[in-house]
Design a protein around this motif. Structure first.
Motif, PDB file in Angstrom:
ATOM      1  N   ILE A  87     -24.895   8.686  65.178  1.00 48.60           N
ATOM      2  CA  ILE A  87     -23.610   8.038  65.148  1.00 48.60           C
ATOM      3  C   ILE A  87     -22.302   8.881  65.432  1.00 48.60           C
ATOM      4  O   ILE A  87     -21.507   8.401  65.895  1.00 48.60           O
ATOM      5  N   ALA A  88     -22.330   9.877  64.806  1.00 50.28           N
ATOM      6  CA  ALA A  88     -21.422  11.018  65.197  1.00 50.28           C
ATOM      7  C   ALA A  88     -21.379  11.286  66.572  1.00 50.28           C
ATOM      8  O   ALA A  88     -20.053  11.944  66.965  1.00 50.28           O
ATOM      9  N   GLU A  89     -22.418  11.123  67.246  1.00 51.39           N
ATOM     10  CA  GLU A  89     -22.045  11.406  68.931  1.00 51.39           C
ATOM     11  C   GLU A  89     -21.853  10.088  69.803  1.00 51.39           C
ATOM     12  O   GLU A  89     -21.785  10.325  71.092  1.00 51.39           O
ATOM     13  N   VAL A  90     -21.751   9.078  68.961  1.00 51.76           N
ATOM     14  CA  VAL A  90     -21.449   7.689  69.853  1.00 51.76           C
ATOM     15  C   VAL A  90     -19.925   7.810  70.537  1.00 51.76           C
ATOM     16  O   VAL A  90     -19.077   7.858  69.496  1.00 51.76           O
ATOM     17  N   ARG A  91     -19.778   7.677  71.705  1.00 59.08           N
ATOM     18  CA  ARG A  91     -18.273   7.821  72.355  1.00 59.08           C
ATOM     19  C   ARG A  91     -18.456   7.873  73.846  1.00 59.08           C
ATOM     20  O   ARG A  91     -19.839   7.999  74.473  1.00 59.08           O
ATOM     21  N   PRO A  92     -17.596   7.249  74.677  1.00 61.82           N
ATOM     22  CA  PRO A  92     -17.880   6.900  76.156  1.00 61.82           C
ATOM     23  C   PRO A  92     -18.248   8.194  76.798  1.00 61.82           C
ATOM     24  O   PRO A  92     -17.484   9.179  76.431  1.00 61.82           O
ATOM     25  N   GLY A  93     -19.017   8.064  77.698  1.00 63.53           N
ATOM     26  CA  GLY A  93     -19.647   8.929  78.556  1.00 63.53           C
ATOM     27  C   GLY A  93     -20.728  10.103  77.985  1.00 63.53           C
ATOM     28  O   GLY A  93     -21.455  10.623  78.797  1.00 63.53           O
TER      29      GLY A  93
ATOM     30  N   THR B 296     -24.688   9.863  76.888  1.00 65.85           N
ATOM     31  CA  THR B 296     -25.797   9.227  77.642  1.00 65.85           C
ATOM     32  C   THR B 296     -26.584   8.658  76.206  1.00 65.85           C
ATOM     33  O   THR B 296     -26.778   9.141  75.195  1.00 65.85           O
ATOM     34  N   LEU B 297     -27.446   7.377  76.523  1.00 64.88           N
ATOM     35  CA  LEU B 297     -28.031   6.876  75.586  1.00 64.88           C
ATOM     36  C   LEU B 297     -29.256   7.566  75.030  1.00 64.88           C
ATOM     37  O   LEU B 297     -29.535   7.738  74.077  1.00 64.88           O
ATOM     38  N   ALA B 298     -29.784   8.595  75.974  1.00 63.15           N
ATOM     39  CA  ALA B 298     -30.967   9.847  75.765  1.00 63.15           C
ATOM     40  C   ALA B 298     -30.393  10.459  74.735  1.00 63.15           C
ATOM     41  O   ALA B 298     -30.978  10.921  74.029  1.00 63.15           O
ATOM     42  N   HIS B 299     -29.090  11.191  75.011  1.00 64.22           N
ATOM     43  CA  HIS B 299     -28.745  12.008  74.010  1.00 64.22           C
ATOM     44  C   HIS B 299     -28.626  11.614  72.443  1.00 64.22           C
ATOM     45  O   HIS B 299     -28.833  12.453  71.702  1.00 64.22           O
ATOM     46  N   LEU B 300     -28.307  10.301  72.431  1.00 68.10           N
ATOM     47  CA  LEU B 300     -28.360   9.717  70.754  1.00 68.10           C
ATOM     48  C   LEU B 300     -29.654   9.752  70.436  1.00 68.10           C
ATOM     49  O   LEU B 300     -29.727  10.278  69.438  1.00 68.10           O
ATOM     50  N   ASP B 301     -30.530   9.291  71.226  1.00 61.96           N
ATOM     51  CA  ASP B 301     -32.044   9.268  70.684  1.00 61.96           C
ATOM     52  C   ASP B 301     -32.481  10.845  70.431  1.00 61.96           C
ATOM     53  O   ASP B 301     -33.143  11.328  69.258  1.00 61.96           O
ATOM     54  N   GLN B 302     -32.336  11.630  71.294  1.00 60.61           N
ATOM     55  CA  GLN B 302     -32.614  13.278  71.416  1.00 60.61           C
ATOM     56  C   GLN B 302     -31.976  13.656  69.990  1.00 60.61           C
ATOM     57  O   GLN B 302     -32.657  14.625  69.384  1.00 60.61           O
TER      58      GLN B 302
ATOM     59  N   GLY C 297     -34.955   8.238  74.640  1.00 60.01           N
ATOM     60  CA  GLY C 297     -34.909   9.466  75.135  1.00 60.01           C
ATOM     61  C   GLY C 297     -34.828   9.755  76.514  1.00 60.01           C
ATOM     62  O   GLY C 297     -34.407  10.844  77.238  1.00 60.01           O
ATOM     63  N   GLN C 298     -35.199   8.596  77.568  1.00 61.08           N
ATOM     64  CA  GLN C 298     -35.097   8.863  78.820  1.00 61.08           C
ATOM     65  C   GLN C 298     -34.080   8.098  79.564  1.00 61.08           C
ATOM     66  O   GLN C 298     -34.041   8.161  80.758  1.00 61.08           O
ATOM     67  N   ASN C 299     -33.114   7.498  78.939  1.00 58.24           N
ATOM     68  CA  ASN C 299     -32.239   6.430  79.321  1.00 58.24           C
ATOM     69  C   ASN C 299     -31.053   7.124  79.595  1.00 58.24           C
ATOM     70  O   ASN C 299     -30.324   7.543  78.540  1.00 58.24           O
ATOM     71  N   GLN C 300     -30.768   7.595  80.877  1.00 59.61           N
ATOM     72  CA  GLN C 300     -29.328   8.309  81.160  1.00 59.61           C
ATOM     73  C   GLN C 300     -28.207   7.709  81.511  1.00 59.61           C
ATOM     74  O   GLN C 300     -27.319   8.007  81.840  1.00 59.61           O
ATOM     75  N   ASP C 301     -28.515   6.234  81.255  1.00 58.22           N
ATOM     76  CA  ASP C 301     -27.027   5.495  81.350  1.00 58.22           C
ATOM     77  C   ASP C 301     -26.119   6.116  80.364  1.00 58.22           C
ATOM     78  O   ASP C 301     -26.349   6.383  79.199  1.00 58.22           O
ATOM     79  N   VAL C 302     -24.717   5.916  80.503  1.00 57.81           N
ATOM     80  CA  VAL C 302     -23.702   6.482  79.688  1.00 57.81           C
ATOM     81  C   VAL C 302     -23.058   5.234  78.810  1.00 57.81           C
ATOM     82  O   VAL C 302     -23.145   4.199  79.400  1.00 57.81           O
TER      83      VAL C 302
ATOM     84  N   THR D 297     -16.088   2.356  71.257  1.00 59.45           N
ATOM     85  CA  THR D 297     -14.772   1.993  71.398  1.00 59.45           C
ATOM     86  C   THR D 297     -14.161   2.855  72.410  1.00 59.45           C
ATOM     87  O   THR D 297     -14.809   3.800  72.998  1.00 59.45           O
ATOM     88  N   ASP D 298     -12.858   3.001  72.531  1.00 56.09           N
ATOM     89  CA  ASP D 298     -12.422   3.757  73.748  1.00 56.09           C
ATOM     90  C   ASP D 298     -12.335   5.284  73.313  1.00 56.09           C
ATOM     91  O   ASP D 298     -12.463   6.044  74.257  1.00 56.09           O
ATOM     92  N   SER D 299     -12.302   5.573  72.067  1.00 52.26           N
ATOM     93  CA  SER D 299     -12.281   6.885  71.619  1.00 52.26           C
ATOM     94  C   SER D 299     -13.351   7.548  70.924  1.00 52.26           C
ATOM     95  O   SER D 299     -13.489   8.705  70.548  1.00 52.26           O
ATOM     96  N   GLY D 300     -14.264   6.470  70.437  1.00 49.52           N
ATOM     97  CA  GLY D 300     -15.561   6.878  69.905  1.00 49.52           C
ATOM     98  C   GLY D 300     -16.552   5.732  69.397  1.00 49.52           C
ATOM     99  O   GLY D 300     -16.903   5.130  70.235  1.00 49.52           O
ATOM    100  N   CYS D 301     -16.523   5.497  67.983  1.00 46.81           N
ATOM    101  CA  CYS D 301     -17.344   4.476  67.555  1.00 46.81           C
ATOM    102  C   CYS D 301     -16.798   3.787  66.350  1.00 46.81           C
ATOM    103  O   CYS D 301     -16.230   4.272  65.360  1.00 46.81           O
ATOM    104  N   ASP D 302     -17.227   2.514  66.252  1.00 44.57           N
ATOM    105  CA  ASP D 302     -16.859   1.471  65.177  1.00 44.57           C
ATOM    106  C   ASP D 302     -18.436   1.313  64.633  1.00 44.57           C
ATOM    107  O   ASP D 302     -19.152   0.560  65.310  1.00 44.57           O
ATOM    108  N   VAL D 303     -18.549   1.561  63.319  1.00 44.59           N
ATOM    109  CA  VAL D 303     -19.905   1.247  62.743  1.00 44.59           C
ATOM    110  C   VAL D 303     -19.619  -0.166  61.981  1.00 44.59           C
ATOM    111  O   VAL D 303     -18.846  -0.197  61.155  1.00 44.59           O
ATOM    112  N   LEU D 304     -20.303  -1.189  62.538  1.00 46.69           N
ATOM    113  CA  LEU D 304     -20.135  -2.611  61.886  1.00 46.69           C
ATOM    114  C   LEU D 304     -20.684  -2.764  60.751  1.00 46.69           C
ATOM    115  O   LEU D 304     -20.113  -3.693  59.845  1.00 46.69           O
ATOM    116  N   THR D 305     -21.779  -2.112  60.770  1.00 48.66           N
ATOM    117  CA  THR D 305     -22.431  -2.571  59.211  1.00 48.66           C
ATOM    118  C   THR D 305     -21.760  -1.367  58.352  1.00 48.66           C
ATOM    119  O   THR D 305     -21.619  -0.173  58.559  1.00 48.66           O
ATOM    120  N   GLN D 306     -21.594  -2.030  57.119  1.00 56.14           N
ATOM    121  CA  GLN D 306     -20.929  -1.128  56.248  1.00 56.14           C
ATOM    122  C   GLN D 306     -21.750  -1.134  54.783  1.00 56.14           C
ATOM    123  O   GLN D 306     -21.232  -0.554  53.717  1.00 56.14           O
TER     124      GLN D 306
END
Length: 359
Positions: free
Chosen positions: A257-263, A265-271, A306-311, A341-350
């Motif tokens: 979650i700390a890595e979620v921001r525009p730009g 990759t989806l792979a980076h989150l999994d890794q 871990g293989q999805n390079q979409d950003v 979000t434009d600057s990072g991440c909004d965790v919807l589940t609380q």
């Protein structure tokens, strides 16, 4: 509709036929599940769209379908493809369809009355549109999240040693509807003890016992959109090993979650999440992707692996749900729904994630 028309012009399509109920809803605001009956939204390159529905849905379609002036119907004894032929522009040679939704049987029936020489798949532009959620869509997902969290909170009051998995499922689904949801967005999962090590286990008559992990994976559908959350609880005192896997999964969840921001990759989150689990020696026991897209469907694009390079782009909504599953012992999964979000991440589940002990 405007985005779809732009795509049609680029691909030189004479018309598009939408048959998926979710996509009819997405484009018009009208939803029904026609089952074996035919329903189709016809969008011509020139002129107004029209909607074909079973006769029993005419009144509901007329009230809800936005931007559609012509609603055509068929009865159970009519051939709906004759109605389709009348609704399509004359001389259609290039027709867009949803290939993953169109069955061979329906394609053959359609081809018997439609003289198109080329059929183009319109799944990609629809997927691209659905990928980036509007403010209204995000609000609906937030609402579905609040409902499922309230249902979980209320249902936990009924959890104690001796209650069965299926009894908890029944309470959860009662609370969902009592609180205003349309119902569960997928089969509600409650797994106790050693069964919590089954990522896609089936609830049954297993009773909750002291020392168990108790895993909840659930979501609701409301106003056309869904939620999906997983939390794992301890029933009384649990072993040091189970506490360790819980803390490891929580650390993996929070690291991703700390890595979620525009730009990024989806792979980076999994890794990122996988690295946390591997460093603790549990790598082989995290055997699924990190998450999946969420919106009108509980599983939609993107696939967070871990293989999805979409950003990541602002407006994307997906789950982050690492897990560790020790066969015969127990498992932990912690799942959140997040918005880029434009600057990072909004965790919807609380709903709280620190280990909660139910006594």
């Amino acid at each position: 509709m405007q985005q779809l028309h732009t795509y049609m012009e680029k691909e030189e399509l004479d018309a598009v036929l939408i048959t998926s109920p979710k996509h009819v809803y997405y484009l018009t605001g009208f939803f029904t599940e026609p089952h074996e009956r035919f329903m189709g939204l016809i969008i011509p390159a020139q002129g107004e769209p029209s909607l074909i529905v079973p006769a029993l849905d005419r009144e509901a379609a007329a009230a809800a379908a936005s931007g559609v002036k012509q609603i055509l119907t068929h009865t159970d004894t009519d051939n709906p493809y004759d109605v389709l032929k009348q609704a399509l522009p004359a001389g259609v040679t290039r027709l867009g369809i949803e290939k993953s939704h169109m069955t061979v049987e329906r394609f053959e029936a359609m081809s018997a009355v439609v003289s198109a020489k080329r059929y183009a798949d319109v799944e990609e532009p629809l997927r691209e549109m659905r990928l980036i959620k509007s403010a209204e869509e995000v609000a609906r997902i937030r609402h579905a999240v609040r409902l499922v969290e309230q249902a979980l909170s209320e249902s936990l009051k009924k959890v104690k040693p001796g209650v069965t998995e299926m009894e908890i499922v029944a309470e959860l689904e009662y609370q969902m509807k009592r609180l205003g949801a349309d119902g569960p967005s997928f089969d509600t999962m409650v797994l106790a003890g050693e069964k919590s090590a089954l990522p896609h286990g089936t609830p049954g008559s297993r009773q909750v016992r002291e020392g168990d992990l108790l895993l909840f994976d659930l979501g609701v559908a409301a106003d056309g959109y869904v939620s999906d959350i997983t939390r794992t609880f301890a029933i009384g005192e649990i072993s040091a090993q189970l506490r360790e896997i819980y803390e490891t999964v929580l650390a993996a969840n929070e690291a991703a979650i700390a890595e979620v921001r525009p730009g990024v990759t989806l792979a980076h989150l999994d890794q990122t999440a996988r690295r946390v689990i591997e460093e603790k020696g549990y790598g082989p026991y995290f055997m699924h992707r990190l998450g999946h897209g969420l919106g009108m469907d509980v599983h939609e694009y993107p696939s967070v692996h871990g293989q999805n390079q979409d950003v990541l782009r602002p407006g994307m909504v997906f789950t982050i749900e690492p897990g560790i599953y020790l066969p015969g012992v127990g498992g932990v999964r912690i799942e959140d729904d997040v918005l880029v979000t434009d600057s990072g991440c909004d965790v919807l589940t609380q709903f709280p994630k620190q280990l909660t002990v139910i006594r």
